[in-house]
Design a protein around this motif. Structure first.
Motif, PDB file in Angstrom:
ATOM      1  N   UNK A 161      11.519  -1.969  14.549  1.00 33.72           N
ATOM      2  CA  UNK A 161      10.124  -1.238  14.861  1.00 33.72           C
ATOM      3  C   UNK A 161       9.011  -1.715  14.329  1.00 33.72           C
ATOM      4  N   UNK A 162       8.732  -3.307  14.472  1.00 30.68           N
ATOM      5  CA  UNK A 162       8.145  -4.624  14.162  1.00 30.68           C
ATOM      6  C   UNK A 162       6.966  -4.094  12.577  1.00 30.68           C
ATOM      7  N   UNK A 163       5.884  -4.239  12.767  1.00 31.32           N
ATOM      8  CA  UNK A 163       5.376  -3.298  11.250  1.00 31.32           C
ATOM      9  C   UNK A 163       4.940  -1.949  11.328  1.00 31.32           C
ATOM     10  N   UNK A 164       5.532  -1.090  12.356  1.00 32.73           N
ATOM     11  CA  UNK A 164       5.018   0.239  12.448  1.00 32.73           C
ATOM     12  C   UNK A 164       5.729   0.787  10.798  1.00 32.73           C
ATOM     13  N   UNK A 218       1.326   6.027   1.520  1.00 33.30           N
ATOM     14  CA  UNK A 218       0.329   5.102   0.276  1.00 33.30           C
ATOM     15  C   UNK A 218       0.711   3.711   1.124  1.00 33.30           C
ATOM     16  N   UNK A 219       1.377   3.587   2.175  1.00 36.96           N
ATOM     17  CA  UNK A 219       1.373   2.334   2.671  1.00 36.96           C
ATOM     18  C   UNK A 219       1.403   2.468   4.463  1.00 36.96           C
ATOM     19  N   UNK A 220       0.664   2.267   5.171  1.00 41.20           N
ATOM     20  CA  UNK A 220       0.430   1.516   6.225  1.00 41.20           C
ATOM     21  C   UNK A 220       0.992   0.074   6.877  1.00 41.20           C
ATOM     22  N   UNK A 221       1.094   0.333   8.447  1.00 39.34           N
ATOM     23  CA  UNK A 221       1.800  -0.794   8.944  1.00 39.34           C
ATOM     24  C   UNK A 221       2.333  -1.320   7.922  1.00 39.34           C
ATOM     25  N   UNK A 222       3.701  -1.345   7.005  1.00 41.80           N
ATOM     26  CA  UNK A 222       4.586  -1.631   6.784  1.00 41.80           C
ATOM     27  C   UNK A 222       4.054  -2.002   5.235  1.00 41.80           C
ATOM     28  N   UNK A 223       2.594  -2.823   5.077  1.00 44.07           N
ATOM     29  CA  UNK A 223       2.236  -3.356   3.671  1.00 44.07           C
ATOM     30  C   UNK A 223       0.451  -3.331   3.518  1.00 44.07           C
ATOM     31  N   UNK A 262       6.636  -4.088   2.013  1.00 48.87           N
ATOM     32  CA  UNK A 262       6.665  -5.465   2.888  1.00 48.87           C
ATOM     33  C   UNK A 262       7.939  -5.287   3.917  1.00 48.87           C
ATOM     34  N   UNK A 263       8.154  -6.122   4.647  1.00 42.03           N
ATOM     35  CA  UNK A 263       9.016  -5.810   5.372  1.00 42.03           C
ATOM     36  C   UNK A 263       8.171  -5.536   6.775  1.00 42.03           C
ATOM     37  N   UNK A 264       9.625  -6.100   7.820  1.00 37.55           N
ATOM     38  CA  UNK A 264       9.741  -6.221   9.458  1.00 37.55           C
ATOM     39  C   UNK A 264      10.773  -5.828  10.673  1.00 37.55           C
ATOM     40  N   UNK A 265       9.786  -5.720  11.309  1.00 36.81           N
ATOM     41  CA  UNK A 265      11.280  -5.845  12.483  1.00 36.81           C
ATOM     42  C   UNK A 265      11.819  -4.666  11.671  1.00 36.81           C
ATOM     43  N   UNK A 296      -5.050   7.073  14.505  1.00 39.54           N
ATOM     44  CA  UNK A 296      -4.375   5.767  15.984  1.00 39.54           C
ATOM     45  C   UNK A 296      -3.268   6.169  16.022  1.00 39.54           C
ATOM     46  N   UNK A 297      -3.467   5.659  17.005  1.00 32.68           N
ATOM     47  CA  UNK A 297      -2.015   6.009  18.439  1.00 32.68           C
ATOM     48  C   UNK A 297      -1.161   5.820  17.136  1.00 32.68           C
ATOM     49  N   UNK A 298      -0.537   4.588  16.669  1.00 33.77           N
ATOM     50  CA  UNK A 298       0.320   4.025  16.365  1.00 33.77           C
ATOM     51  C   UNK A 298       0.586   4.051  14.214  1.00 33.77           C
ATOM     52  N   UNK A 299      -0.517   4.799  13.263  1.00 34.34           N
ATOM     53  CA  UNK A 299      -0.611   5.103  12.595  1.00 34.34           C
ATOM     54  C   UNK A 299      -0.195   6.284  11.617  1.00 34.34           C
ATOM     55  N   UNK A 300       0.060   5.925  10.554  1.00 35.45           N
ATOM     56  CA  UNK A 300       0.752   7.031   9.547  1.00 35.45           C
ATOM     57  C   UNK A 300      -0.550   7.893   9.577  1.00 35.45           C
ATOM     58  N   UNK A 301       0.165   9.041   9.227  1.00 38.15           N
ATOM     59  CA  UNK A 301      -0.489  10.494   8.202  1.00 38.15           C
ATOM     60  C   UNK A 301      -2.109  10.100   7.274  1.00 38.15           C
TER      61      UNK A 301
END
Lengths: 107, 120
Positions: free
Chosen positions: A29-32, A47-52, A65-68, B102-107
């Motif tokens: 999921x990459x960093x999503x 709390x955290x978005x985009x993994x970090x 942290x993390x990716x993949x 955003x389209x791929x964002x969290x809530x």
């Protein structure tokens, strides 16, 4: 659907402890990857978005942290207000999916 | 500051339609860039994403619910809505509306949630 698996399902910890929760996706999921905290009777809180990336207003003791496929949420020094259930969620693909949750309670 | 609040019946009979509305205050639903979502939580269980709508009306639904689901938006009243047909006891849950920036964002913003019970 992408399956999100958290471990452990629950843990007991003391104030001041370092706590780590892991989340594994069934495919990259990459960093999503996003993390939420939920207290009883309340809506989840991001709390955290985009993994970090730390969401605005969230204490810096929380980090991600993390990716993949593999991701981690760390609470560096557990505080009394951190006893709650934590969920990971992927925003890479539809349908959006959540982990089953990790309940953090007082040892 | 944007706030969301769900409203609708707390009790729905089996086979009927569950209808909920989310009122958006403190910001315009038409401002663009935001995805407005419904998420539910069965009693004592985890979170299930139901679907998204953009202010333009484009939607993404969870395939597990798609055949029974309609999410709509009313920019004139700054609200978006959920309709779930042919409900059963398995649809008993707390229903949340939420915003993704955003389209791929969290809530990042959630309503307080509303409990819906399906029972005769």
């Amino acid at each position: 659907d992408i399956q999100m698996t958290q471990s452990p399902s629950s843990l007991s910890a003391s104030v001041g402890d370092r706590v780590t929760i892991t989340c594994r996706a069934s495919q990259s999921i990459r960093s999503y990857l996003n993390w939420y905290q939920q207290k009883p009777g309340k809506a989840p809180k991001l709390l955290i978005y985009g993994a970090s990336s730390l969401q605005s207003g969230v204490p810096s003791r929380f980090s991600g942290s993390g990716s993949g496929i593999d991701f981690t949420l760390t609470i560096s020094s557990l505080q009394p207000e951190d006893f709650a259930t934590y969920y990971c969620q992927q925003s890479h693909s539809f349908p959006r999916t959540f982990g089953q949750g990790t309940k953090v309670d007082i040892k | 500051q944007v706030q969301l609040k769900e409203s609708g019946p707390g009790l729905v009979k089996p086979s009927q339609t569950l209808s909920l509305t989310c009122n958006v205050s403190g910001g315009s639903i038409s401002s663009g860039g935001y995805y407005w979502s419904w998420i539910r939580q069965h009693p004592g269980k985890g979170l299930e994403w139901i679907g998204y709508i953009y202010y333009s009306g484009s939607t993404h639904y969870n395939p597990s619910l798609e055949s029974r689901l309609t999410i709509s938006v009313d920019t004139s009243t700054n609200q978006f809505s959920l309709k779930l047909t042919s409900v059963t006891a398995a649809d008993t849950a707390v229903y949340y509306c939420a915003r993704a920036p955003g389209y791929s964002s969290g809530f990042d913003i959630w309503g307080q949630g509303t409990m819906v019970t399906v029972s005769s």
